[in-house]
Design an enzyme around this catalytic site. Structure first.
Site, PDB file in Angstrom:
ATOM      1  N   ASP A  13     -27.213  32.183  24.701  1.00 46.90           N
ATOM      2  CA  ASP A  13     -25.943  31.661  25.250  1.00 46.90           C
ATOM      3  C   ASP A  13     -25.059  32.767  25.810  1.00 46.90           C
ATOM      4  O   ASP A  13     -23.828  32.631  25.857  1.00 46.90           O
ATOM      5  CB  ASP A  13     -25.159  30.878  24.178  1.00 46.90           C
ATOM      6  N   LYS A  16     -26.893  33.958  30.715  1.00 43.72           N
ATOM      7  CA  LYS A  16     -28.027  34.370  31.543  1.00 43.72           C
ATOM      8  C   LYS A  16     -28.110  33.557  32.821  1.00 43.72           C
ATOM      9  O   LYS A  16     -28.482  34.077  33.871  1.00 43.72           O
ATOM     10  CB  LYS A  16     -29.334  34.239  30.763  1.00 43.72           C
ATOM     11  N   ASN A  38     -34.810  23.334  25.330  1.00 46.15           N
ATOM     12  CA  ASN A  38     -33.740  23.613  24.366  1.00 46.15           C
ATOM     13  C   ASN A  38     -32.803  24.701  24.867  1.00 46.15           C
ATOM     14  O   ASN A  38     -31.811  25.024  24.222  1.00 46.15           O
ATOM     15  CB  ASN A  38     -34.339  24.044  23.026  1.00 46.15           C
ATOM     16  N   GLY A  40     -30.317  25.681  27.629  1.00 46.98           N
ATOM     17  CA  GLY A  40     -29.557  25.200  28.777  1.00 46.98           C
ATOM     18  C   GLY A  40     -28.803  26.293  29.497  1.00 46.98           C
ATOM     19  O   GLY A  40     -28.346  27.261  28.886  1.00 46.98           O
ATOM     20  N   HIS A  41     -28.698  26.155  30.814  1.00 44.91           N
ATOM     21  CA  HIS A  41     -27.883  27.047  31.630  1.00 44.91           C
ATOM     22  C   HIS A  41     -26.801  26.216  32.295  1.00 44.91           C
ATOM     23  O   HIS A  41     -27.083  25.201  32.934  1.00 44.91           O
ATOM     24  CB  HIS A  41     -28.714  27.719  32.730  1.00 44.91           C
ATOM     25  N   THR A  42     -25.551  26.648  32.149  1.00 46.90           N
ATOM     26  CA  THR A  42     -24.436  25.994  32.828  1.00 46.90           C
ATOM     27  C   THR A  42     -23.973  26.896  33.963  1.00 46.90           C
ATOM     28  O   THR A  42     -23.594  28.038  33.738  1.00 46.90           O
ATOM     29  CB  THR A  42     -23.269  25.737  31.853  1.00 46.90           C
ATOM     30  N   ARG A 141     -54.188  26.199  18.229  1.00 47.56           N
ATOM     31  CA  ARG A 141     -55.258  25.919  19.189  1.00 47.56           C
ATOM     32  C   ARG A 141     -55.565  24.430  19.300  1.00 47.56           C
ATOM     33  O   ARG A 141     -56.714  24.027  19.512  1.00 47.56           O
ATOM     34  CB  ARG A 141     -56.524  26.719  18.839  1.00 47.56           C
ATOM     35  N   GLN A 221     -33.089  31.847  25.242  1.00 47.94           N
ATOM     36  CA  GLN A 221     -32.424  32.332  24.035  1.00 47.94           C
ATOM     37  C   GLN A 221     -32.100  33.825  24.163  1.00 47.94           C
ATOM     38  O   GLN A 221     -31.804  34.291  25.252  1.00 47.94           O
ATOM     39  CB  GLN A 221     -33.284  32.043  22.797  1.00 47.94           C
ATOM     40  N   THR A 236     -36.270  31.365  17.269  1.00 50.13           N
ATOM     41  CA  THR A 236     -37.014  30.418  18.075  1.00 50.13           C
ATOM     42  C   THR A 236     -38.506  30.682  17.881  1.00 50.13           C
ATOM     43  O   THR A 236     -38.896  31.551  17.095  1.00 50.13           O
ATOM     44  CB  THR A 236     -36.594  30.513  19.559  1.00 50.13           C
ATOM     45  N   GLY A 299     -24.362  20.172  23.094  1.00 46.35           N
ATOM     46  CA  GLY A 299     -22.929  20.021  22.880  1.00 46.35           C
ATOM     47  C   GLY A 299     -22.465  20.564  21.544  1.00 46.35           C
ATOM     48  O   GLY A 299     -21.290  20.449  21.184  1.00 46.35           O
ATOM     49  N   ARG A 300     -23.381  21.172  20.775  1.00 47.72           N
ATOM     50  CA  ARG A 300     -23.001  21.692  19.454  1.00 47.72           C
ATOM     51  C   ARG A 300     -21.992  22.825  19.583  1.00 47.72           C
ATOM     52  O   ARG A 300     -22.128  23.689  20.467  1.00 47.72           O
ATOM     53  CB  ARG A 300     -24.230  22.231  18.724  1.00 47.72           C
ATOM     54  N   SER A 410     -18.531  39.918  34.185  1.00 51.56           N
ATOM     55  CA  SER A 410     -18.117  38.554  34.519  1.00 51.56           C
ATOM     56  C   SER A 410     -16.722  38.309  33.966  1.00 51.56           C
ATOM     57  O   SER A 410     -16.473  38.530  32.782  1.00 51.56           O
ATOM     58  CB  SER A 410     -19.095  37.540  33.927  1.00 51.56           C
TER      59      SER A 410
END
Length: 426
Positions: A13, A16, A38, A40-42, A141, A221, A236, A299-300, A410
């Site tokens: 988060d 990236k 799992n 997400g990029h905003t 496998r 991640q 992960t 949304g956590r 940024s």
């Protein structure tokens, strides 16, 4: 020609998506090499927000080719939704997007089993998107891959083997798994829709490298969630560090020229697990609200805390970072004080990197220094010289402590709220 890898230098988060979007203006190809839906990029471009889960954020630049590598795990339903969303506006056709035929598929029962694993005291805080069980099948496998989805007979055979592997666990916990026919009825049509996009992604990437194209690789991640290098077992199921890029993209490690790490000006993480600099109560909530720290996928609310330099030093080392990009400096504006974790103390011993055991990391005492605060609207800054003295001092301190230059800053959510200090492909 250059191949640049962008990695998260914290617990994910870090922003990236925005940085990949910025750097894609110089790239001919963008490759996603690990993770699944799992992650997400905003993205905010000209005030318009776009949330992506599987497609790399470089898709917003129509001139770049897009690749989903063999290291990813793909939920076909989610992917088709993104293709439908992006097809017309961003020319996301089979000529532009290649999906690896070796990438593993997230099946319906993977999400069911993921939720099952989050019951009780052993929960690690997954997104319940089926990512962990899919990677488990890959290692065992018995996974089902994109190439299998394009062959009905083979798909049914592989799914039957897969279900048989999970049946004892499901039965023991009172769960009923879907049947082969149920899965085939839903997924085989997905396969037909995706067929034009599926191909030998590793060869596509290798050809771009041989043609001396600019290739940008992004994982999912962050370093501290890497299955080998993170806060195990609260991690992960894939390799989030730069070393995973070659494996997940299907090229040799000698193809990689440069690695850029992304860090926030503070630290966040989601899910369970140790978080040394976490702020609780009103202080943590204030930082969460100021930074809009809520998961793009779930949304956590994210756990928030001060910048953790020991963890950042560790990320610089295990990724071999050439440079850093720092996001969300604007979020720290107007605070009464800003603290920086410069080291840990564990049982009376000073540490400058995280210990390997998660239980030990949970016991450490962060050693803080208080730094000058700053005021003002940072989004108006166009150069580093435009930034308040306190911000410049903060950047300098992080560079000295990590021995890694910060080449992008940024200062707001939009693409234009970015100060770049060099082209990573140059």
């Amino acid at each position: 020609m250059a191949v640049v890898v962008v990695v998260g230098a914290q617990w994910g988060d870090e922003g990236k998506g925005k940085i990949v979007d910025i750097y894609t203006q110089h790239a001919d190809m963008v490759v996603r090499y690990a993770g699944g839906a799992n992650a997400g990029h905003t993205l905010v471009v000209d005030g318009k927000k776009t949330v992506l889960r599987l497609i790399p954020s470089g898709v917003l630049h129509k001139s770049s080719l897009i690749v989903l590598g063999q290291g990813t795990v793909i939920d076909p339903e989610v992917l088709l939704g993104e293709i439908d969303l992006l097809r017309d506006a961003y020319d996301l056709t089979p000529q532009r997007l290649t999906i690896s035929d070796r990438a593993h598929i997230v099946l319906p029962h993977h999400m069911q089993l993921d939720a099952l694993g989050e019951r009780g005291s052993n929960a690690i805080g997954t997104t319940k998107r089926g990512i962990g069980p899919t990677y488990q099948d890959k290692a065992a496998r018995r996974g089902v891959r994109m190439c299998d989805l394009l062959n009905e007979t083979r798909f049914r055979e592989k799914v039957a083997i897969n279900l048989a592997g999970w049946e004892p666990l499901a039965r023991a916990n009172g769960e009923t798994l879907p049947t082969v026919d149920e899965i085939a009825a839903k997924y085989l049509p997905f396969g037909e829709r995706l067929r034009p996009f599926v191909g030998n992604a590793g060869r596509v990437v290798d050809e771009a490298v041989r043609q001396k194209k600019h290739v940008l690789m992004e994982g999912a991640q962050g370093t501290m969630l890497d299955v080998d290098h993170g806060t195990y077992p609260f991690v992960t199921s894939s390799h989030a560090v730069a070393g995973g890029a070659a494996i997940g993209a299907g090229v040799g490690p000698t193809a990689i020229d440069r690695v850029v790490g992304i860090t926030k000006a503070y630290t966040t993480r989601v899910g369970e697990g140790p978080f040394p600099t976490e702020l609780h109560g009103e202080a943590g909530e204030a930082l969460r609200k100021a930074g809009n720290e809520f998961g793009a996928v779930t949304g956590r609310p994210r756990r928030c805390g001060w910048l953790d330099l020991p963890a950042l030093r560790y990320a610089v080392r295990v990724n071999g970072l050439d440079t850093l990009a720092m996001t969300k400096l604007d979020v720290l504006c107007g605070l009464d004080s800003i603290k920086l974790c410069v080291a840990y103390e564990l049982d009376g011993v000073r540490l400058d990197e995280p210990p390997p055991d998660a239980e030990d990391l949970a016991r450490i005492v962060p050693i803080y220094e208080t730094l000058p605060c700053w005021e003002g609207d940072l989004s108006l800054a166009k150069t580093v010289e435009d930034l308040p003295e306190g911000v410049r001092s903060y950047i300098d301190r992080v560079e000295r402590e990590t021995r890694c230059a910060i080449k992008l800053v940024s200062v707001g959510a939009d693409r234009e709220h970015t100060i770049t200090l060099g082209n990573p492909f140059a």
